[in-house]
Enzyme design. Structure first.
Site, PDB file in Angstrom:
ATOM      1  N   ARG A  84     -38.709  35.726  -4.416  1.00 52.67           N
ATOM      2  CA  ARG A  84     -39.427  36.300  -5.544  1.00 52.67           C
ATOM      3  C   ARG A  84     -38.819  35.793  -6.857  1.00 52.67           C
ATOM      4  NH1 ARG A  84     -41.997  36.997  -1.822  1.00 52.67           N
ATOM      5  NH2 ARG A  84     -42.841  38.940  -0.931  1.00 52.67           N
ATOM      6  N   CYS A  99     -44.260  35.182  -6.246  1.00 52.40           N
ATOM      7  CA  CYS A  99     -43.606  34.452  -5.151  1.00 52.40           C
ATOM      8  C   CYS A  99     -43.056  33.119  -5.641  1.00 52.40           C
ATOM      9  CB  CYS A  99     -44.584  34.193  -4.015  1.00 52.40           C
ATOM     10  SG  CYS A  99     -45.258  35.680  -3.246  1.00 52.40           S
ATOM     11  N   HIS A 149     -50.282  36.921  -7.898  1.00 59.79           N
ATOM     12  CA  HIS A 149     -50.149  35.665  -7.139  1.00 59.79           C
ATOM     13  C   HIS A 149     -49.706  34.527  -8.043  1.00 59.79           C
ATOM     14  CE1 HIS A 149     -51.454  36.637  -3.118  1.00 59.79           C
ATOM     15  NE2 HIS A 149     -52.555  37.245  -3.561  1.00 59.79           N
TER      16      HIS A 149
END
Length: 389
Positions: free
Chosen positions: A366, A357, A288
């Site tokens: 991405r 991300c 993340h």
């Protein structure tokens, strides 16, 4: 008896008014009151001044003082030294006025008498006026009472009309409901943002530390390396420049791996990549950028040559950052090929790929960071220079 007797009064004598001198009303045989002749036995001094004519030659100082008399024989005390008597020729007689104590008593009685309230007709007219004003303006149930005037009680019909007027209209109720919904929605959104930006990081940090402890505990027990189950931690990644220390688990499952603050290894299906100990291949991982521990939030700040270290049960694997792809589509799986085309690598080798991300707080695209292994150091020889320094 003779009607002219000085001991009797005529029957038609009028009642004297308070403060005035009693006068005898002439009867049928007398046209004016006159002094009796002396031969008749009349003594004018017995009746005092005022009965009969007073000689003009009588000096004012010799005249006895006159005290006004009240009817029915009542006479108040009079002090002759206060007010000398004057003859009618010199000054006319002033009428008697009631004393202050009598007026004070009457004033108190009048003040104690409550004012009379409005009659029935007046109350009806006031009610009609209030009804007419209430129709013109919503919420005006009754008119303002006059200043100082008591408000008249409402009838049953007026009370019902006032209750209906006091009720909120449909528009007011609807606007109030919409406002409450917006407030509730805002509170829910605030709680959600607080949960995402703060609590998820707190919780993920706790879970990541727990997973790191379990990995180190398994190494201390001498567990033989081999295949790992999905969600099982097997390595620890260090990014010294970003002060990142995060466990690496098998698989990229979001709730089991990524949301728990760990980095996931692409190891399933067509997305399966090499392990750090393999002689060649691309060790690709995902993490993340925001929330849930956000281990890869600042990987865009890495520069070529910055170290990335992966620690396993047997060795330390040191990579140097080589290139970055700021943005690509999520469907571009070629970035984790054994030799990524956009990485700048020319042939097979031992590579590492970090995916996350972008932009921040979204998952639209991405971001890719590539590195190339520069050192493999057994754990028995201690930490590499990238971690010691």
């Amino acid at each position: 008896m003779t009607t002219g007797s000085p001991w009797f009064r005529a029957t038609n004598v009028s009642e004297p008014e308070p403060g005035s001198i009693p006068q005898a009303v002439p009867g049928p045989e007398e046209t004016a009151y006159a002094p009796r002749p002396e031969g008749y036995g009349y003594d004018a001094s017995a009746y005092g001044a005022g009965y009969g004519s007073v000689p003009e030659t009588t000096p004012a100082a010799e005249a006895p003082p006159y005290a006004p008399q009240e009817p029915h024989g009542h006479q108040e005390s009079y002090d002759a030294s206060q007010e000398p008597y004057e003859s009618p020729q010199e000054a006319p007689y002033e009428p008697y006025e009631p004393r202050d104590e009598t007026m004070a008593l009457r004033t108190v009685e009048e003040a104690e008498t409550p004012p009379a309230g409005p009659g029935r007709a007046e109350r009806r007219r006031a009610a009609k006026g209030r009804g007419a004003k209430g129709k013109g303006r919503r919420g005006a149930a009754s008119a303002e009472p006059a200043s100082g005037a008591p408000a008249a009680p409402l009838s049953r019909v007026e009370a019902r009309r006032a209750a209906r007027a006091a009720k909120d209209s449909v528009g007011v109720v609807a606007s109030r409901v919409v406002g409450e919904l917006f407030i509730t929605f805002g509170v829910v959104m605030l709680l959600f943002v607080t949960y995402q930006l703060w609590w998820t990081n707190v919780r993920a940090g706790q879970q990541a530390n727990q997973a790191k402890g379990q990995i180190e505990d398994s190494w201390s027990k001498g567990r033989a390396p081999g295949a790992f189950e999905p969600g099982q931690g097997f390595a620890i990644m260090y990014i010294p420049k970003l002060d990142v220390v995060v466990p690496v688990a098998e698989g990229i499952n979001k709730p089991k791996v990524l949301d728990r603050g760990m980095v996931g290894h692409y190891s399933e299906g067509t997305l399966k990549t090499a392990m750090p100990g393999d002689k060649e291949g691309n060790f690709a991982v995902a993490g993340h950028r925001n929330t849930h521990g956000e281990p890869f939030r600042y990987i865009n700040q890495l520069k070529p040559g910055d170290p990335i270290v992966v620690e396993t049960q047997d060795a330390y694997y040191t990579y140097e950052m080589a290139s970055i792809l700021p943005q690509t589509a999520p469907s571009n799986v070629s970035v984790i090929d054994p030799v990524p085309k956009q990485s700048g690598f020319k042939g097979p080798g031992r590579y590492i790929t970090l995916t996350t991300c972008t932009p921040e707080f979204t998952s639209t695209y991405r971001m890719i960071v590539w590195g190339k292994m520069v050192e493999e150091r057994p754990r028995s020889k201690g930490k590499p220079d990238a971690l010691v320094g």
